[in-house]
Structures are given as structure tokens and as C-alpha cells.
Write a protein that holds these residues in place. Structure first.
Motif, PDB file in Angstrom:
ATOM      1  N   LEU A 137     108.110 -57.209   0.907  1.00  0.00           N
ATOM      2  CA  LEU A 137     106.762 -57.290   0.350  1.00  0.00           C
ATOM      3  C   LEU A 137     106.778 -56.866  -1.114  1.00  0.00           C
ATOM      4  N   MET A 138     107.654 -55.928  -1.428  1.00  0.00           N
ATOM      5  CA  MET A 138     107.843 -55.487  -2.800  1.00  0.00           C
ATOM      6  C   MET A 138     109.321 -55.119  -2.947  1.00  0.00           C
ATOM      7  N   SER A 139     110.067 -55.926  -3.694  1.00  0.00           N
ATOM      8  CA  SER A 139     111.523 -55.729  -3.748  1.00  0.00           C
ATOM      9  C   SER A 139     111.994 -55.095  -5.041  1.00  0.00           C
ATOM     10  N   GLY A 140     111.055 -54.731  -5.917  1.00  0.00           N
ATOM     11  CA  GLY A 140     111.452 -53.985  -7.099  1.00  0.00           C
ATOM     12  C   GLY A 140     111.014 -54.580  -8.415  1.00  0.00           C
ATOM     13  N   GLN A 141     111.438 -53.898  -9.465  1.00  0.00           N
ATOM     14  CA  GLN A 141     111.024 -54.234 -10.825  1.00  0.00           C
ATOM     15  C   GLN A 141     111.919 -55.327 -11.403  1.00  0.00           C
ATOM     16  N   LYS A 189      99.541 -58.079   8.964  1.00  0.00           N
ATOM     17  CA  LYS A 189     100.193 -56.778   8.793  1.00  0.00           C
ATOM     18  C   LYS A 189     100.815 -56.661   7.410  1.00  0.00           C
ATOM     19  N   SER A 190     101.354 -57.756   6.909  1.00  0.00           N
ATOM     20  CA  SER A 190     101.917 -57.752   5.553  1.00  0.00           C
ATOM     21  C   SER A 190     100.872 -57.320   4.538  1.00  0.00           C
ATOM     22  N   ALA A 191      99.689 -57.926   4.606  1.00  0.00           N
ATOM     23  CA  ALA A 191      98.627 -57.599   3.652  1.00  0.00           C
ATOM     24  C   ALA A 191      98.166 -56.160   3.812  1.00  0.00           C
ATOM     25  N   SER A 192      98.091 -55.673   5.071  1.00  0.00           N
ATOM     26  CA  SER A 192      97.607 -54.304   5.278  1.00  0.00           C
ATOM     27  C   SER A 192      98.586 -53.275   4.720  1.00  0.00           C
ATOM     28  N   LEU A 193      99.893 -53.535   4.870  1.00  0.00           N
ATOM     29  CA  LEU A 193     100.889 -52.615   4.313  1.00  0.00           C
ATOM     30  C   LEU A 193     100.786 -52.542   2.786  1.00  0.00           C
ATOM     31  N   VAL A 194     100.592 -53.693   2.153  1.00  0.00           N
ATOM     32  CA  VAL A 194     100.438 -53.717   0.695  1.00  0.00           C
ATOM     33  C   VAL A 194      99.204 -52.936   0.284  1.00  0.00           C
ATOM     34  N   ARG A 195      98.098 -53.141   1.002  1.00  0.00           N
ATOM     35  CA  ARG A 195      96.847 -52.453   0.662  1.00  0.00           C
ATOM     36  C   ARG A 195      97.005 -50.948   0.821  1.00  0.00           C
ATOM     37  N   GLU A 196      97.651 -50.519   1.907  1.00  0.00           N
ATOM     38  CA  GLU A 196      97.860 -49.091   2.127  1.00  0.00           C
ATOM     39  C   GLU A 196      98.631 -48.450   0.980  1.00  0.00           C
ATOM     40  N   ASN A 197      99.653 -49.127   0.516  1.00  0.00           N
ATOM     41  CA  ASN A 197     100.479 -48.584  -0.567  1.00  0.00           C
ATOM     42  C   ASN A 197      99.717 -48.526  -1.877  1.00  0.00           C
ATOM     43  N   PHE A 198      98.896 -49.526  -2.146  1.00  0.00           N
ATOM     44  CA  PHE A 198      98.115 -49.494  -3.385  1.00  0.00           C
ATOM     45  C   PHE A 198      97.031 -48.413  -3.326  1.00  0.00           C
ATOM     46  N   VAL A 199      96.422 -48.234  -2.172  1.00  0.00           N
ATOM     47  CA  VAL A 199      95.409 -47.176  -2.028  1.00  0.00           C
ATOM     48  C   VAL A 199      96.033 -45.804  -2.260  1.00  0.00           C
ATOM     49  N   ALA A 200      97.205 -45.573  -1.660  1.00  0.00           N
ATOM     50  CA  ALA A 200      97.895 -44.293  -1.845  1.00  0.00           C
ATOM     51  C   ALA A 200      98.318 -44.104  -3.300  1.00  0.00           C
ATOM     52  N   ALA A 201      98.766 -45.181  -3.910  1.00  0.00           N
ATOM     53  CA  ALA A 201      99.192 -45.090  -5.308  1.00  0.00           C
ATOM     54  C   ALA A 201      98.018 -44.784  -6.221  1.00  0.00           C
ATOM     55  N   LYS A 202      96.866 -45.388  -5.940  1.00  0.00           N
ATOM     56  CA  LYS A 202      95.690 -45.150  -6.785  1.00  0.00           C
ATOM     57  C   LYS A 202      95.287 -43.685  -6.757  1.00  0.00           C
ATOM     58  N   ALA A 203      95.348 -43.077  -5.581  1.00  0.00           N
ATOM     59  CA  ALA A 203      95.026 -41.645  -5.482  1.00  0.00           C
ATOM     60  C   ALA A 203      96.015 -40.814  -6.289  1.00  0.00           C
ATOM     61  N   TYR A 204      97.272 -41.186  -6.225  1.00  0.00           N
ATOM     62  CA  TYR A 204      98.319 -40.494  -6.991  1.00  0.00           C
ATOM     63  C   TYR A 204      98.100 -40.686  -8.490  1.00  0.00           C
TER      64      TYR A 204
END
Length: 429
Positions: A137-141, A189-204
Motif C-alpha cells: 500500500l505504501m512501499s517507500g519514498q 481493507k486496503s483503503a481502511s489501512l491507509v486511512r488509519e495510518n494517515f489519521v495517526a500521522a496527522k495526530a503526530y
């Protein structure tokens, strides 16, 4: 059309990255047909370069008295190709430990001495977005490569900024990142995992960042718009998922591949989403790419979408990108649009157009010289120049091998040995 002699601005110089070009003399290429990609094509025109930059281009240019002159009658000069999606340099990215790994940097896996970089230059490529694969889903920079003659990743980085190389973030959806062992099993599930990571990142990003998190640091760059998302996606429904994610989190995105973008071209145009198109997905084989059309690029162009053409090398050999553009024209894209899709459009998509993508005073002296029309199957790239240095010359036996394949083309050592054999044979004549 005339773009007169102009001094290189302090701003342009400030944008420079990587090692300084070795070319410190003035060279004037005269009598060529020049496709500037900044306006009309200019016949019987002159291109003047110095210190790795373009000094002047036009039909009525004053040539400095100390300039080395090269007569180019019968030749075509155009900007170096900007490949918006490539895997040259033996690049690798995330491993099987998790589906989302934004902290991975492609630059840590690239071999600057890989022969496929020289092969790409033989095809006229001077700038490339080198990316990890699409199995995550995200393989790097990603890593924006300037195809200089270098020995380290620092030598060939387009530019270093704040201690790291310029690049985007590789993301993917559809079937590629789906599977077992912690990877998603469905598109939802792919979309939900991406959303979860962006939500956590935004808080950080908005909170306490004293305890450094490399993955979230990279996602902060995505959320702030500093790092462009290169999103591998094929089916129309997956493409629309990308648009929903963009609307929710506000990141900037470039659609990569987009086999079915023709189905949602108007939606992409309204959202201002650009597309990096592959004209011929060879060898192909993905069920989700069965909706691919040869006229995809033309449909997008007519809808008002900013389109580039990429190689996905080794899916399409970098030496074949001019042929890809010709196929896009055959599929209904305008001739001008196809040439821009190889050059200035990709530069704009990657935010590099202040330096590359067109032949204008102040920009990098990245250009190719051809012996005929760029879209003709009978034309050849004769020379490739990067920041004022001639790094490919079809008249050199070792470079010809890189352009045509055959003995030694895959190995610099073999190419050098073969060149030595030729020189020895000529000396014995």
C-alpha cells in the motif's frame, strides 16, 4: 520565435543540485530544428549553453565570440525526456514485514553504476522518478534521478534538500498489495489501512514529535504537500478511491498507470489530478489492466488532464519512450501533446519544471539530438546531454551497444572490453 540571450538568474542557480557540470565552456549548436516545448518549433535555430545551463535559444541569437560552434543542419534538438515512472538502478523498496512502510527510501537501494541507467540515457532520458515496486500500500519514498555520470546516489540525485534527496511517496491499491501475512485481503481493507495510518500521522504531525518516528515523519511530508504521492492504480473504481483519499487528507497525487482513467477522465479533470500514462503495458498480464486502451492518453488530453508518458522500465525499455509517444499519437493524442508528455508535462507533474522539461534560458542544459523526427521509427537519438555534458554519443562503439543491445550492452565491463578489442583491431590495420 526568439528567446534572446539571457543571463542565468541567481534564482536558477540557487535551484541547482548535485555536482557542478564539467562543461564550463560556451557551445553553440546552430542550424537545427529545435523543439523547445515552451512554444513553437523553431527551424534553423541556435541553442547556446554554458556552465551546464541554457544561455539562449532562438532563430536570431547572438553567439558569443568565444563559443565553440557545432553545425547541426538536418538534426532535431529537443529537451531530455522526463520519465515519471521508472525502476532503473536496481531499485528496491519495502519488504514483506508490513503493507505500509513510508520510512523506506529508494535511494538506499540504488546502484548508480547499473548499466540500465546508461541504457536510459541512450533512449534520451535525462530525468527519472525511480520508484519502489507496487506490492505494498505504501512501499517507500521515490528518488528523482538526474542521469549524470556519477558513482554515488549523491552524484545522480536531482537535488539534495534538507539532507535528503528529492522524491515522492509510492502508494498502490488494487490487486498488487493484496495478500496474506498481514497484507489486506480486500480493496475495502486496503483503503481502511491507509486511512488509519494517515489519521495517526496527522495526530503526530500536529502534536509532540520529540520521539522521532521515521514513518510518520515521511507521512507528515505527504500531508503538508511537500512530498507528492505517486499512486499506482489501474481500475476506475480504484482510481476513484484515490480521489476520495485525496479529498479526505489533502495530499497531492499523481496517478501512475491509470489503465482505466479514460472511464473517469472528466472526474480527474475537474479534480485537477494529473496522470502518468503508460501507452503499452508490456508484458502486461494483470486482469485489472484489461481495460487499458491505446487511446487513453488522447482521451485524457482532450478532457483537459495533464498527461505524461512513462516507461515503468523494465516493463517498457527506456530506449523505447519515443516509440511510446508515437503510439499515443496513433491512438488519438495530438503530436504536440505527445512530445510534451515526454518532457515538460512530466516536469510539471514532478514540480521540476523550473529546471527541466523545456529548452529555455536559465534551465539545465538537458537535451537530446536526433537525426530525424522524434516520432519516426526511422529516427535515432544521436546524442544525450545532461547539464551541458555529452553523456551518450551514438558514434562511440560502447554507446552504440547501449542503444542497440547486443554484445556488452548489459555490462559496462563487457562494453569496455569490446571497445578495447575494436581499438586494438584498428591499431593493427
Amino acid at each position: 520565435m526568439l528567446q534572446g540571450l539571457a543571463a542565468i538568474s541567481t534564482t536558477a542557480l540557487a535551484l541547482a543540485g548535485g555536482p557542478l557540470a564539467a562543461q564550463d565552456r560556451t557551445i553553440a549548436f546552430t542550424g537545427a530544428r529545435i523543439l523547445t516545448m515552451a512554444g513553437e518549433t523553431i527551424d534553423n535555430a541556435t541553442l547556446v549553453i554554458r556552465d551546464g545551463r541554457i544561455v539562449a535559444v532562438g532563430s536570431n541569437v547572438t553567439i558569443p565570440a568565444d563559443a565553440e560552434r557545432r553545425t547541426m543542419e538536418g538534426s532535431v534538438i529537443m529537451p531530455g525526456i522526463v520519465d515519471t515512472h521508472s525502476h532503473i538502478g536496481q531499485v528496491a523498496g519495502a519488504d514483506s514485514s508490513s503493507p505500509i512502510q513510508p520510512e523506506i527510501r529508494a535511494l538506499d537501494s540504488i546502484d548508480p553504476l547499473s548499466s540500465n541507467i546508461a541504457k536510459a540515457r541512450a533512449g534520451g532520458v535525462t530525468t527519472a522518478n525511480v520508484m519502489p515496486g507496487s506490492g505494498h500500500l505504501m512501499s517507500g519514498q521515490t528518488y528523482y534521478m538526474k542521469l549524470r555520470d556519477g558513482k554515488t546516489v549523491e552524484d545522480i540525485a536531482f537535488e539534495w534538500k534538507d539532507g535528503s534527496a528529492l522524491g515522492g511517496m509510492k502508494m498502490a491499491n488494487g490487486t498488487n498489495p493484496m495478500g496474506g501475512n498481514g497484507f489486506p485481503g480486500t480493496r475495502a481493507k486496503s483503503a481502511s489501512l491507509v486511512r488509519e495510518n494517515f489519521v495517526a500521522a496527522k495526530a503526530y504531525c500536529d502534536g509532540d514529535r520529540k520521539k522521532r518516528d521515521l514513518a510518520k515523519d515521511a507521512l507528515c511530508e505527504v500531508l503538508s504537500g511537500d512530498r507528492l504521492v505517486h499512486f499506482h492504480t489501474h481500475r476506475a473504481d480504484d482510481i476513484m478511491t484515490v480521489l476520495r483519499l485525496k479529498r479526505e487528507f489533502g495530499f497531492d497525487v499523481l496517478i501512475q498507470h491509470g489503465s482505466e482513467t479514460w472511464k473517469v477522465a472528466d472526474e480527474l479533470a475537474r479534480a485537477g489530478i494529473p496522470v502518468s500514462n503508460i501507452t503499452l503495458d508490456s508484458p502486461g498480464g494483470k486482469l485489472e489492466a484489461t481495460g487499458m486502451k491505446m487511446d487513453n492518453a488522447g482521451i485524457l488530453e482532450r478532457a483537459g488532464v495533464l498527461v505524461s508518458i512513462h516507461s515503468d522500465d523494465p516493463i517498457v525499455d527506456s530506449r523505447m519512450m519515443l516509440r511510446e509517444a508515437a503510439l499515443a499519437v496513433r491512438g488519438g493524442m495530438s503530436r504536440e501533446g505527445a512530445l510534451k508528455a515526454l518532457t515538460i508535462n512530466g516536469a510539471k507533474q514532478m514540480r521540476l519544471d523550473a529546471r527541466v522539461g523545456s529548452l529555455e534560458p536559465g534551465k539545465d542544459a538537458d537535451f537530446i539530438i536526433l537525426d530525424g523526427d522524434p516520432l519516426s521509427a526511422y529516427s535515432h537519438v544521436m546524442e544525450t546531454w545532461v547539464e551541458g555534458e555529452k553523456l551518450f554519443d551514438r558514434s562511440r562503439p560502447e554507446d552504440l551497444l547501449m542503444a542497440t543491445g547486443g554484445y556488452g550492452a548489459g555490462s559496462p565491463m563487457e562494453a569496455s572490453h569490446h571497445h578495447w578489442e575494436i581499438a586494438e583491431a584498428e591499431a593493427g590495420q
